[in-house]
Design a protein around this motif. Structure first.
Motif, PDB file in Angstrom:
ATOM      1  N   TRP A  35       0.068 -10.715   2.117  1.00  0.00           N
ATOM      2  CA  TRP A  35      -0.101 -11.260   0.771  1.00  0.00           C
ATOM      3  C   TRP A  35      -1.248 -10.627  -0.001  1.00  0.00           C
ATOM      4  N   GLY A  36      -2.312 -10.252   0.657  1.00  0.00           N
ATOM      5  CA  GLY A  36      -3.446  -9.646  -0.046  1.00  0.00           C
ATOM      6  C   GLY A  36      -3.065  -8.332  -0.697  1.00  0.00           C
ATOM      7  N   THR A  37      -2.432  -7.455   0.052  1.00  0.00           N
ATOM      8  CA  THR A  37      -2.009  -6.157  -0.478  1.00  0.00           C
ATOM      9  C   THR A  37      -0.939  -6.340  -1.548  1.00  0.00           C
ATOM     10  N   PHE A  38      -0.002  -7.254  -1.314  1.00  0.00           N
ATOM     11  CA  PHE A  38       1.037  -7.543  -2.298  1.00  0.00           C
ATOM     12  C   PHE A  38       0.402  -7.988  -3.619  1.00  0.00           C
ATOM     13  N   THR A  39      -0.564  -8.888  -3.531  1.00  0.00           N
ATOM     14  CA  THR A  39      -1.214  -9.427  -4.728  1.00  0.00           C
ATOM     15  C   THR A  39      -1.934  -8.343  -5.525  1.00  0.00           C
ATOM     16  N   VAL A  40      -2.724  -7.508  -4.842  1.00  0.00           N
ATOM     17  CA  VAL A  40      -3.455  -6.481  -5.586  1.00  0.00           C
ATOM     18  C   VAL A  40      -2.496  -5.456  -6.193  1.00  0.00           C
ATOM     19  N   ASN A  41      -1.417  -5.138  -5.501  1.00  0.00           N
ATOM     20  CA  ASN A  41      -0.477  -4.157  -6.063  1.00  0.00           C
ATOM     21  C   ASN A  41       0.265  -4.703  -7.276  1.00  0.00           C
ATOM     22  N   VAL A  42       0.642  -5.976  -7.243  1.00  0.00           N
ATOM     23  CA  VAL A  42       1.327  -6.566  -8.396  1.00  0.00           C
ATOM     24  C   VAL A  42       0.368  -6.710  -9.577  1.00  0.00           C
ATOM     25  N   LEU A  43      -0.834  -7.219  -9.335  1.00  0.00           N
ATOM     26  CA  LEU A  43      -1.804  -7.361 -10.430  1.00  0.00           C
ATOM     27  C   LEU A  43      -2.219  -6.001 -10.995  1.00  0.00           C
ATOM     28  N   GLY A  44      -2.413  -5.014 -10.126  1.00  0.00           N
ATOM     29  CA  GLY A  44      -2.743  -3.669 -10.592  1.00  0.00           C
ATOM     30  C   GLY A  44      -1.620  -3.056 -11.401  1.00  0.00           C
ATOM     31  N   THR A  81      -5.090  -0.617  -6.782  1.00  0.00           N
ATOM     32  CA  THR A  81      -3.820  -0.691  -6.061  1.00  0.00           C
ATOM     33  C   THR A  81      -3.849   0.176  -4.816  1.00  0.00           C
ATOM     34  N   THR A  82      -2.934  -0.089  -3.904  1.00  0.00           N
ATOM     35  CA  THR A  82      -2.969   0.635  -2.639  1.00  0.00           C
ATOM     36  C   THR A  82      -1.593   0.752  -2.011  1.00  0.00           C
ATOM     37  N   PHE A  83      -0.882   1.783  -2.389  1.00  0.00           N
ATOM     38  CA  PHE A  83       0.435   2.051  -1.810  1.00  0.00           C
ATOM     39  C   PHE A  83       0.313   2.400  -0.333  1.00  0.00           C
ATOM     40  N   SER A  84      -0.688   3.175   0.026  1.00  0.00           N
ATOM     41  CA  SER A  84      -0.827   3.611   1.421  1.00  0.00           C
ATOM     42  C   SER A  84      -1.054   2.432   2.356  1.00  0.00           C
ATOM     43  N   THR A  85      -1.873   1.472   1.963  1.00  0.00           N
ATOM     44  CA  THR A  85      -2.082   0.298   2.806  1.00  0.00           C
ATOM     45  C   THR A  85      -0.805  -0.507   2.939  1.00  0.00           C
ATOM     46  N   MET A  87       2.186   0.637   2.982  1.00  0.00           N
ATOM     47  CA  MET A  87       3.065   1.326   3.922  1.00  0.00           C
ATOM     48  C   MET A  87       2.562   1.209   5.359  1.00  0.00           C
ATOM     49  N   VAL A  88       1.255   1.236   5.556  1.00  0.00           N
ATOM     50  CA  VAL A  88       0.698   1.026   6.897  1.00  0.00           C
ATOM     51  C   VAL A  88       1.054  -0.374   7.385  1.00  0.00           C
ATOM     52  N   GLU A  89       0.933  -1.361   6.512  1.00  0.00           N
ATOM     53  CA  GLU A  89       1.288  -2.726   6.891  1.00  0.00           C
ATOM     54  C   GLU A  89       2.772  -2.849   7.206  1.00  0.00           C
ATOM     55  N   THR A  90       3.614  -2.121   6.479  1.00  0.00           N
ATOM     56  CA  THR A  90       5.049  -2.122   6.762  1.00  0.00           C
ATOM     57  C   THR A  90       5.324  -1.571   8.155  1.00  0.00           C
TER      58      THR A  90
END
Length: 128
Positions: A35-44, A81-85, A87-90
């Motif tokens: 959820w943390g990475t999802f949140t920052v990517n959507v807000l960014g 934002t952090t696409f790489s993180t 993908m690592v989480e995926t």
């Protein structure tokens, strides 16, 4: 050289904000979904949509467009934002046999971020 400094300053602020928000969301969320990475990517993505809308609809003065875009879109939003993180989480989820959560995370992030960019542009378009 000015462009580099604008990107660096925006990136520093964006990365620090991502670190803080991601940490705050992670401490309050449960389960395997990132959820943390999802949140920052959507807000960014929403923020970069607003910046794109300001560029498209003339919210910036003509001479300032490049500087603002570098500082806010490339620097701040790029650092936030952090696409790489994501993908690592995926991969981490898939490797721990949570393939369905990994797919939901990837597809959900892609869909939500595209919608967020479009929403940011649309809001600016309605307000200008």
């Amino acid at each position: 050289m000015t462009g580099l400094l604008l990107v660096a300053a925006g990136g520093a602020v964006g990365a620090a904000a991502r670190f803080m928000l991601d940490g705050a969301v992670r401490t309050r969320s449960h389960g395997p979904f990132p959820w943390g990475t999802f949140t920052v990517n959507v807000l960014g993505s929403l923020a970069i949509g607003v910046v794109a809308g300001l560029v498209l609809f003339g919210g910036f003065e003509d001479g300032d467009v490049a500087s603002w875009r570098l500082a806010l879109a490339t620097g701040l939003c790029g650092g936030f934002t952090t696409f790489s993180t994501a993908m690592v989480e995926t991969v981490r989820l898939a490797r721990s046999n949570r393939v369905r959560v990994a797919l939901i995370s990837t597809v959900g992030t892609l869909a939500a971020t595209v919608v967020a960019v479009a929403a940011g542009i649309a809001v600016v378009g309605l307000l200008t």
